[in-house]
Design a protein around this motif. Structure first.
Motif, PDB file in Angstrom:
ATOM      1  N   UNK A 163       0.858  -1.167   0.000  1.00 35.53           N
ATOM      2  CA  UNK A 163       0.000   0.000   0.000  1.00 35.53           C
ATOM      3  C   UNK A 163       0.896   1.219   0.000  1.00 35.53           C
ATOM      4  N   UNK A 164       0.398   2.314  -0.490  1.00 29.83           N
ATOM      5  CA  UNK A 164       1.204   3.525  -0.531  1.00 29.83           C
ATOM      6  C   UNK A 164       0.357   4.769  -0.435  1.00 29.83           C
ATOM      7  N   UNK A 165       1.035   5.866  -0.141  1.00 34.70           N
ATOM      8  CA  UNK A 165       0.362   7.161  -0.059  1.00 34.70           C
ATOM      9  C   UNK A 165       1.225   8.199  -0.764  1.00 34.70           C
ATOM     10  N   UNK A 166       0.586   9.035  -1.550  1.00 38.18           N
ATOM     11  CA  UNK A 166       1.240  10.137  -2.269  1.00 38.18           C
ATOM     12  C   UNK A 166       2.387   9.656  -3.154  1.00 38.18           C
ATOM     13  N   UNK A 167       2.183   8.561  -3.869  1.00 37.74           N
ATOM     14  CA  UNK A 167       3.200   8.041  -4.776  1.00 37.74           C
ATOM     15  C   UNK A 167       2.768   8.285  -6.218  1.00 37.74           C
ATOM     16  N   UNK A 168       3.748   8.411  -7.101  1.00 36.70           N
ATOM     17  CA  UNK A 168       3.498   8.564  -8.528  1.00 36.70           C
ATOM     18  C   UNK A 168       4.282   7.498  -9.269  1.00 36.70           C
ATOM     19  N   UNK A 169       3.691   6.916 -10.303  1.00 34.25           N
ATOM     20  CA  UNK A 169       4.333   5.881 -11.099  1.00 34.25           C
ATOM     21  C   UNK A 169       4.870   6.487 -12.390  1.00 34.25           C
ATOM     22  N   UNK A 170       6.029   5.982 -12.830  1.00 35.00           N
ATOM     23  CA  UNK A 170       6.644   6.400 -14.082  1.00 35.00           C
ATOM     24  C   UNK A 170       7.055   5.167 -14.871  1.00 35.00           C
ATOM     25  N   UNK A 171       6.982   5.246 -16.184  1.00 40.16           N
ATOM     26  CA  UNK A 171       7.317   4.109 -17.041  1.00 40.16           C
ATOM     27  C   UNK A 171       8.814   3.937 -17.260  1.00 40.16           C
ATOM     28  N   UNK A 172       9.631   4.856 -16.784  1.00 40.90           N
ATOM     29  CA  UNK A 172      11.055   4.836 -17.099  1.00 40.90           C
ATOM     30  C   UNK A 172      11.907   4.460 -15.886  1.00 40.90           C
ATOM     31  N   UNK A 173      11.720   3.254 -15.379  1.00 42.45           N
ATOM     32  CA  UNK A 173      12.518   2.800 -14.245  1.00 42.45           C
ATOM     33  C   UNK A 173      13.750   2.054 -14.685  1.00 42.45           C
ATOM     34  N   UNK A 201       7.866   7.336  -7.652  1.00 41.53           N
ATOM     35  CA  UNK A 201       8.339   8.604  -7.090  1.00 41.53           C
ATOM     36  C   UNK A 201       7.703   8.786  -5.718  1.00 41.53           C
ATOM     37  N   UNK A 202       8.550   8.912  -4.701  1.00 39.79           N
ATOM     38  CA  UNK A 202       8.063   9.126  -3.341  1.00 39.79           C
ATOM     39  C   UNK A 202       8.587  10.453  -2.800  1.00 39.79           C
ATOM     40  N   UNK A 203       8.699  11.454  -3.679  1.00 40.33           N
ATOM     41  CA  UNK A 203       9.251  12.746  -3.258  1.00 40.33           C
ATOM     42  C   UNK A 203       8.208  13.680  -2.657  1.00 40.33           C
ATOM     43  N   UNK A 204       6.928  13.334  -2.794  1.00 42.24           N
ATOM     44  CA  UNK A 204       5.898  14.150  -2.144  1.00 42.24           C
ATOM     45  C   UNK A 204       5.960  13.930  -0.640  1.00 42.24           C
ATOM     46  N   UNK A 205       5.644  14.950   0.127  1.00 42.74           N
ATOM     47  CA  UNK A 205       5.743  14.848   1.575  1.00 42.74           C
ATOM     48  C   UNK A 205       4.355  14.865   2.195  1.00 42.74           C
ATOM     49  N   UNK A 206       3.951  13.891   2.975  1.00 38.29           N
ATOM     50  CA  UNK A 206       4.637  12.626   3.213  1.00 38.29           C
ATOM     51  C   UNK A 206       4.247  11.613   2.144  1.00 38.29           C
ATOM     52  N   UNK A 207       5.134  10.692   1.837  1.00 34.10           N
ATOM     53  CA  UNK A 207       4.817   9.579   0.942  1.00 34.10           C
ATOM     54  C   UNK A 207       5.525   8.330   1.454  1.00 34.10           C
ATOM     55  N   UNK A 208       4.913   7.176   1.185  1.00 37.61           N
ATOM     56  CA  UNK A 208       5.501   5.926   1.659  1.00 37.61           C
ATOM     57  C   UNK A 208       4.926   4.752   0.898  1.00 37.61           C
ATOM     58  N   UNK A 209       5.621   3.625   0.985  1.00 41.01           N
ATOM     59  CA  UNK A 209       5.144   2.328   0.527  1.00 41.01           C
ATOM     60  C   UNK A 209       5.272   1.383   1.710  1.00 41.01           C
ATOM     61  N   UNK A 210       4.246   0.588   1.953  1.00 40.07           N
ATOM     62  CA  UNK A 210       4.252  -0.325   3.092  1.00 40.07           C
ATOM     63  C   UNK A 210       3.892  -1.730   2.626  1.00 40.07           C
ATOM     64  N   UNK A 211       4.646  -2.706   3.105  1.00 43.57           N
ATOM     65  CA  UNK A 211       4.341  -4.118   2.870  1.00 43.57           C
ATOM     66  C   UNK A 211       4.120  -4.776   4.219  1.00 43.57           C
ATOM     67  N   UNK A 212       2.972  -5.372   4.403  1.00 41.53           N
ATOM     68  CA  UNK A 212       2.653  -6.060   5.658  1.00 41.53           C
ATOM     69  C   UNK A 212       2.772  -7.562   5.454  1.00 41.53           C
ATOM     70  N   UNK A 213       2.976  -8.282   6.531  1.00 39.02           N
ATOM     71  CA  UNK A 213       3.025  -9.731   6.445  1.00 39.02           C
ATOM     72  C   UNK A 213       4.419 -10.298   6.293  1.00 39.02           C
ATOM     73  N   UNK A 214       5.444  -9.488   6.544  1.00 35.25           N
ATOM     74  CA  UNK A 214       6.819  -9.971   6.474  1.00 35.25           C
ATOM     75  C   UNK A 214       7.163 -10.570   7.843  1.00 35.25           C
ATOM     76  N   UNK A 215       6.667 -11.771   8.093  1.00 36.26           N
ATOM     77  CA  UNK A 215       6.680 -12.345   9.434  1.00 36.26           C
ATOM     78  C   UNK A 215       8.081 -12.630   9.971  1.00 36.26           C
ATOM     79  N   UNK A 216       9.053 -12.896   9.109  1.00 36.21           N
ATOM     80  CA  UNK A 216      10.405 -13.204   9.578  1.00 36.21           C
ATOM     81  C   UNK A 216      11.318 -11.985   9.641  1.00 36.21           C
ATOM     82  N   UNK A 217      10.879 -10.844   9.169  1.00 35.05           N
ATOM     83  CA  UNK A 217      11.709  -9.642   9.186  1.00 35.05           C
ATOM     84  C   UNK A 217      12.025  -9.267  10.634  1.00 35.05           C
ATOM     85  N   UNK A 218      13.298  -9.165  10.943  1.00 33.32           N
ATOM     86  CA  UNK A 218      13.723  -8.829  12.294  1.00 33.32           C
ATOM     87  C   UNK A 218      13.802 -10.016  13.237  1.00 33.32           C
ATOM     88  N   UNK A 219      13.656 -11.228  12.711  1.00 34.03           N
ATOM     89  CA  UNK A 219      13.717 -12.437  13.522  1.00 34.03           C
ATOM     90  C   UNK A 219      15.102 -13.061  13.409  1.00 34.03           C
TER      91      UNK A 219
END
Length: 85
Positions: free
Chosen positions: A38-48, A55-73
């Motif tokens: 999920x994300x907020x204030x993001x823009x997509x571009x075809x030239x990656x 693009x996450x340069x808008x303030x605030x903007x983020x991408x979040x992935x949930x369900x990474x159960x082993x992260x930090x384990x």
């Protein structure tokens, strides 16, 4: 009925990849686990660097992935790869 045979590279990818976002106008997981982001204030571009870009340069903007159960384990290392410009 059809029989599908996976290559060694496909088996390794599916066994080790947690998430893969192509950013092709979406945060849908292209990996085997279907952990959509999920994300907020993001823009997509075809030239990656690979596929599209996000693009996450808008303030605030983020991408979040949930369900990474082993992260930090302990005993379950993660690698994260990004191209940032």
């Amino acid at each position: 009925s059809s029989i599908f045979s996976a290559s060694a590279a496909e088996v390794l990818r599916d066994a080790t990849l947690t998430v893969s976002y192509t950013f092709n106008d979406t945060l849908v997981d292209d990996g085997p686990l279907g952990i959509n982001g999920t994300g907020a204030n993001v823009q997509y571009f075809n030239s990656g660097r690979v596929d599209a870009a996000l693009d996450v340069s808008n303030n605030p903007s983020f991408v979040q992935a949930s369900g990474l159960v082993y992260l930090g384990t302990d005993g379950h290392p993660y690698s994260i790869a990004l191209w940032i410009r």
